[in-house]
Design a protein around this motif. Structure first.
Motif, PDB file in Angstrom:
ATOM      1  N   ASP A 182      30.179  22.162  64.555  1.00 44.80           N
ATOM      2  CA  ASP A 182      30.854  20.859  64.329  1.00 44.80           C
ATOM      3  C   ASP A 182      31.786  20.337  65.611  1.00 44.80           C
ATOM      4  OD1 ASP A 182      31.949  18.455  63.376  1.00 44.80           O
ATOM      5  OD2 ASP A 182      33.475  19.679  62.239  1.00 44.80           O
ATOM      6  N   TYR A 183      31.057  20.131  66.619  1.00 45.53           N
ATOM      7  CA  TYR A 183      31.447  19.718  67.917  1.00 45.53           C
ATOM      8  C   TYR A 183      30.737  18.659  68.648  1.00 45.53           C
ATOM      9  CZ  TYR A 183      33.888  20.942  72.274  1.00 45.53           C
ATOM     10  OH  TYR A 183      34.839  20.807  73.298  1.00 45.53           O
ATOM     11  N   ALA A 184      31.763  17.521  69.002  1.00 46.66           N
ATOM     12  CA  ALA A 184      31.183  16.216  69.349  1.00 46.66           C
ATOM     13  C   ALA A 184      31.349  15.873  70.802  1.00 46.66           C
ATOM     14  CB  ALA A 184      31.233  15.291  68.362  1.00 46.66           C
ATOM     15  N   CYS A 185      31.446  16.774  71.753  1.00 39.81           N
ATOM     16  CA  CYS A 185      31.624  16.501  73.033  1.00 39.81           C
ATOM     17  C   CYS A 185      31.069  17.658  73.983  1.00 39.81           C
ATOM     18  CB  CYS A 185      33.472  16.865  73.286  1.00 39.81           C
ATOM     19  SG  CYS A 185      33.840  16.553  74.833  1.00 39.81           S
ATOM     20  N   LEU A 186      30.564  16.660  75.056  1.00 38.83           N
ATOM     21  CA  LEU A 186      29.608  17.420  75.979  1.00 38.83           C
ATOM     22  C   LEU A 186      30.496  18.334  76.977  1.00 38.83           C
ATOM     23  CD1 LEU A 186      27.951  14.269  77.546  1.00 38.83           C
ATOM     24  CD2 LEU A 186      27.056  15.846  75.957  1.00 38.83           C
ATOM     25  N   HIS A 187      31.901  18.383  76.622  1.00 36.38           N
ATOM     26  CA  HIS A 187      32.811  19.055  77.674  1.00 36.38           C
ATOM     27  C   HIS A 187      33.323  20.220  76.724  1.00 36.38           C
ATOM     28  CE1 HIS A 187      32.497  14.990  79.478  1.00 36.38           C
ATOM     29  NE2 HIS A 187      32.473  15.674  80.475  1.00 36.38           N
ATOM     30  N   SER A 188      33.642  21.307  77.315  1.00 42.01           N
ATOM     31  CA  SER A 188      34.175  22.566  76.673  1.00 42.01           C
ATOM     32  C   SER A 188      35.699  22.511  76.564  1.00 42.01           C
ATOM     33  CB  SER A 188      33.742  23.844  77.827  1.00 42.01           C
ATOM     34  OG  SER A 188      34.716  23.645  78.855  1.00 42.01           O
ATOM     35  N   THR A 248      31.236   9.321  77.750  1.00 44.00           N
ATOM     36  CA  THR A 248      29.991  10.202  77.435  1.00 44.00           C
ATOM     37  C   THR A 248      30.399  10.849  75.922  1.00 44.00           C
ATOM     38  OG1 THR A 248      31.220  11.970  78.502  1.00 44.00           O
ATOM     39  CG2 THR A 248      29.585  10.603  79.881  1.00 44.00           C
ATOM     40  N   CYS A 249      31.487  10.870  75.478  1.00 40.94           N
ATOM     41  CA  CYS A 249      31.846  11.670  74.540  1.00 40.94           C
ATOM     42  C   CYS A 249      32.486  10.807  73.091  1.00 40.94           C
ATOM     43  CB  CYS A 249      32.905  12.782  74.619  1.00 40.94           C
ATOM     44  SG  CYS A 249      32.116  13.900  75.864  1.00 40.94           S
ATOM     45  N   SER A 299      36.710   9.859  68.845  1.00 44.91           N
ATOM     46  CA  SER A 299      37.311   9.641  67.584  1.00 44.91           C
ATOM     47  C   SER A 299      37.141  10.991  66.653  1.00 44.91           C
ATOM     48  CB  SER A 299      36.841   8.264  66.844  1.00 44.91           C
ATOM     49  OG  SER A 299      35.140   8.290  66.813  1.00 44.91           O
ATOM     50  N   HIS A 300      35.905  11.788  67.012  1.00 46.27           N
ATOM     51  CA  HIS A 300      35.569  12.588  66.358  1.00 46.27           C
ATOM     52  C   HIS A 300      36.771  13.590  66.086  1.00 46.27           C
ATOM     53  CE1 HIS A 300      33.556  16.193  64.798  1.00 46.27           C
ATOM     54  NE2 HIS A 300      32.428  15.324  64.542  1.00 46.27           N
ATOM     55  N   PRO A 301      37.262  14.148  64.758  1.00 51.19           N
ATOM     56  CA  PRO A 301      38.103  15.022  64.666  1.00 51.19           C
ATOM     57  C   PRO A 301      38.258  16.152  65.471  1.00 51.19           C
ATOM     58  CG  PRO A 301      36.769  15.007  62.641  1.00 51.19           C
ATOM     59  CD  PRO A 301      36.437  13.977  63.645  1.00 51.19           C
ATOM     60  N   ARG A 302      36.947  16.838  65.892  1.00 49.57           N
ATOM     61  CA  ARG A 302      36.934  17.876  66.682  1.00 49.57           C
ATOM     62  C   ARG A 302      36.807  17.560  68.112  1.00 49.57           C
ATOM     63  NH1 ARG A 302      38.834  22.699  65.378  1.00 49.57           N
ATOM     64  NH2 ARG A 302      38.456  23.112  63.395  1.00 49.57           N
ATOM     65  N   THR A 303      37.076  16.464  68.639  1.00 54.70           N
ATOM     66  CA  THR A 303      37.087  16.228  70.100  1.00 54.70           C
ATOM     67  C   THR A 303      38.060  17.254  70.468  1.00 54.70           C
ATOM     68  OG1 THR A 303      37.491  14.646  71.877  1.00 54.70           O
ATOM     69  CG2 THR A 303      39.029  14.538  70.144  1.00 54.70           C
TER      70      THR A 303
END
Length: 261
Positions: free
Chosen positions: A45-51, A93-94, A97-101
């Protein structure tokens, strides 16, 4: 001035998601301390291209720069600007708004010849020692007030409690969260030393109950941050029945920053 920064990953095979820095302006008139604890997301559950380390490095770097160079800004304004800068670096790119940003806890302190300002957001800790040796913990305890049963589900926690009224707050992509931080200002004459710690290091006190905050501060002052983290790791390994750790990960990234003013 004596200072120490140390960070030890919970798993040597994974990048450390904490961040720490100490800023000392060329003027010699003050300084700042920044400690972040990146929030580890579920792998599914991770919606970002960055770590998370990318995020904490970006946010921490901005906090470091702004807290030293923009003394006209309050620490709340410093955090808001740093969050906005970091969000702008990946909003194209990301899904921010996703709670797991990517997000992090924050401890920020800044001192001048006259005062010591502080800001704490979420469950990292700032300890302040007075000239008389009294230790005061400056904490944002909202996460600890969330019912334990609610925290057993990552999805429920994110959807209903994380960065929501009645829940708890972390630095993610919304600069307005800075206004939720615990802040204040102390006379410089009332502060002899500071210690900022992520919850991987505060386990010695708040999970294993080996001593109170004064005992923890004394340990860091006398033996250093590595000694504290070594003791935490030994306690984690010994807790085979998970009497103290419960559902927590066995080892967490642990960071200690210490400075004598």
């Amino acid at each position: 001035m004596r200072s120490e920064l140390i960070s030890v990953p919970g798993d040597p095979a994974r990048p450390d998601e904490d961040y720490a820095s100490l800023g000392l302006p060329a003027s010699g008139q003050g300084g700042s301390l920044v400690v972040l604890d990146g929030v580890t997301p579920p792998a599914t559950d991770y919606a970002c291209l960055h770590s998370v380390p990318w995020f904490t490095a970006r946010l921490g770097g901005s906090l470091h720069e702004l807290s030293v160079s923009r003394r006209d800004l309050t620490l709340t304004e410093v955090l808001a600007q740093a969050i906005l800068r970091t969000a702008d670096a990946h909003r194209a790119t990301c899904d921010l708004s996703h709670p797991r940003t990517p997000q992090a806890t924050v401890v920020l302190a800044r001192w001048s010849p006259e005062s010591v300002e502080y800001l704490v957001l979420s469950d990292s800790a700032l300890l302040v020692e007075s000239p008389a040796g009294e230790v005061t913990p400056l904490l944002d305890d909202r996460l600890s007030r969330v019912p334990r049963a609610t925290l057993t589900s990552h999805t429920a926690t994110d959807a209903t409690l994380r960065n929501k009224e009645g829940g708890f707050f972390t630095a993610a992509a919304d600069p307005s969260v800075a206004s939720r931080a615990v802040t204040g200002t102390l006379p410089r004459s009332d502060v002899r030393a500071l210690a900022a710690l992520t919850d991987g290091a505060t386990r010695w006190t708040d999970k294993f109950h080996e001593g109170d905050w004064t005992d923890l501060f004394a340990l860091v002052r006398k033996e250093g941050g590595q000694a504290l983290i070594d003791r935490v790791r030994a306690l984690e390994l010994a807790d085979v029945e998970r009497k103290f750790l419960g559902r927590s990960k066995q080892h967490d990234d642990a960071t200690v920053a210490y400075v004598e003013l």
